[in-house]
Write a protein that holds these residues in place. Structure first.
Motif, PDB file in Angstrom:
ATOM      1  N   THR A  43     -28.624   2.376  28.403  1.00 23.58           N
ATOM      2  CA  THR A  43     -28.069   3.707  28.156  1.00 23.58           C
ATOM      3  C   THR A  43     -28.397   4.648  29.300  1.00 23.58           C
ATOM      4  O   THR A  43     -27.536   5.367  29.791  1.00 23.58           O
ATOM      5  N   PHE A  44     -29.672   4.636  29.761  1.00 25.13           N
ATOM      6  CA  PHE A  44     -30.067   5.497  30.867  1.00 25.13           C
ATOM      7  C   PHE A  44     -29.303   5.127  32.141  1.00 25.13           C
ATOM      8  O   PHE A  44     -28.859   6.008  32.882  1.00 25.13           O
ATOM      9  N   ALA A  45     -29.126   3.829  32.386  1.00 22.54           N
ATOM     10  CA  ALA A  45     -28.382   3.398  33.572  1.00 22.54           C
ATOM     11  C   ALA A  45     -26.950   3.912  33.518  1.00 22.54           C
ATOM     12  O   ALA A  45     -26.391   4.348  34.533  1.00 22.54           O
ATOM     13  N   MET A  46     -26.342   3.895  32.341  1.00 17.73           N
ATOM     14  CA  MET A  46     -24.969   4.379  32.183  1.00 17.73           C
ATOM     15  C   MET A  46     -24.900   5.895  32.381  1.00 17.73           C
ATOM     16  O   MET A  46     -23.978   6.400  33.027  1.00 17.73           O
ATOM     17  N   LEU A  47     -25.882   6.617  31.843  1.00 22.36           N
ATOM     18  CA  LEU A  47     -25.926   8.069  32.043  1.00 22.36           C
ATOM     19  C   LEU A  47     -26.077   8.399  33.525  1.00 22.36           C
ATOM     20  O   LEU A  47     -25.407   9.285  34.044  1.00 22.36           O
ATOM     21  N   HIS A  48     -26.973   7.680  34.184  1.00 19.03           N
ATOM     22  CA  HIS A  48     -27.214   7.938  35.606  1.00 19.03           C
ATOM     23  C   HIS A  48     -25.973   7.600  36.438  1.00 19.03           C
ATOM     24  O   HIS A  48     -25.650   8.306  37.396  1.00 19.03           O
ATOM     25  N   ALA A  49     -25.257   6.554  36.041  1.00 20.83           N
ATOM     26  CA  ALA A  49     -24.031   6.200  36.753  1.00 20.83           C
ATOM     27  C   ALA A  49     -22.954   7.261  36.536  1.00 20.83           C
ATOM     28  O   ALA A  49     -22.193   7.581  37.456  1.00 20.83           O
ATOM     29  N   GLY A  50     -22.894   7.819  35.352  1.00 22.57           N
ATOM     30  CA  GLY A  50     -21.864   8.808  35.032  1.00 22.57           C
ATOM     31  C   GLY A  50     -22.168  10.212  35.526  1.00 22.57           C
ATOM     32  O   GLY A  50     -21.285  10.922  35.993  1.00 22.57           O
ATOM     33  N   TYR A  51     -23.434  10.621  35.434  1.00 27.98           N
ATOM     34  CA  TYR A  51     -23.805  11.999  35.772  1.00 27.98           C
ATOM     35  C   TYR A  51     -24.550  12.132  37.098  1.00 27.98           C
ATOM     36  O   TYR A  51     -24.729  13.234  37.598  1.00 27.98           O
ATOM     37  N   GLY A  52     -25.020  11.039  37.635  1.00 28.05           N
ATOM     38  CA  GLY A  52     -25.757  11.098  38.894  1.00 28.05           C
ATOM     39  C   GLY A  52     -27.034  11.902  38.744  1.00 28.05           C
ATOM     40  O   GLY A  52     -27.804  11.700  37.796  1.00 28.05           O
TER      41      GLY A  52
END
Length: 163
Positions: A43-52
């Motif tokens: 989930t954190f990896a996806m957030l970081h990919a989406g929001y930088g």
């Protein structure tokens, strides 16, 4: 990618409302990931990919992931209880008001000591509750100087007239 659609949100740095909206948006995304069975790391990896760089911190992501996994439904922060101030209650306000009217030359420190409260609370009572503002020292000095100068002028004039 799951969060690709959310990257189009407008974020203005320095605007608190946009920051809160962005955080709530990310909490919704975390909640959705929990429903899909994604791990907190994924989930954190996806957030970081989406929001930088605008993504929530890792610890916050893990906290919200755990809360949603435990069954929490709300995306709002927990309410924080306000600390009530007992120093600015009516009995203290009344006592300070009485003391000031008895002797207007008392300092805030003296008033606070007399009432057994902090100096900051005494200041808050005088300025905030009683709406009392002292005249500036400069004004007092200026008035004293003017009176002294006028007295001196009268003395000089009187001495000149008598000679």
């Amino acid at each position: 990618m799951l969060l690709a659609a959310t990257t189009t949100s407008t974020v203005t740095v320095g605007n608190q409302n946009c920051k809160m909206d962005r955080l709530k948006e990310q909490r919704i995304a975390v909640k959705f990931c929990v429903k899909l069975g994604k791990s907190a790391t994924k989930t954190f990896a996806m957030l970081h990919a989406g929001y930088g760089d605008l993504a929530m911190k890792r610890t916050a992501c893990f906290k919200w992931h755990g809360r949603f996994k435990d069954g929490l439904q709300s995306i709002d922060d927990d309410e924080c209880p306000e600390r009530s101030s007992t120093s600015t209650y009516d009995p203290h306000v009344d006592k300070i008001n009485t003391l000031v009217h008895e002797n207007r030359r008392l300092t805030i420190r003296e008033l606070a000591e007399e009432c057994g409260i902090a100096v900051g609370s005494g200041y808050e009572i005088l300025i905030g509750k009683l709406k009392m503002h002292r005249t500036s020292y400069l004004s007092a000095v200026t008035v004293h100087t003017i009176i002294t100068n006028i007295s001196h002028m009268i003395e000089v004039t009187a001495a000149f007239c008598h000679t």
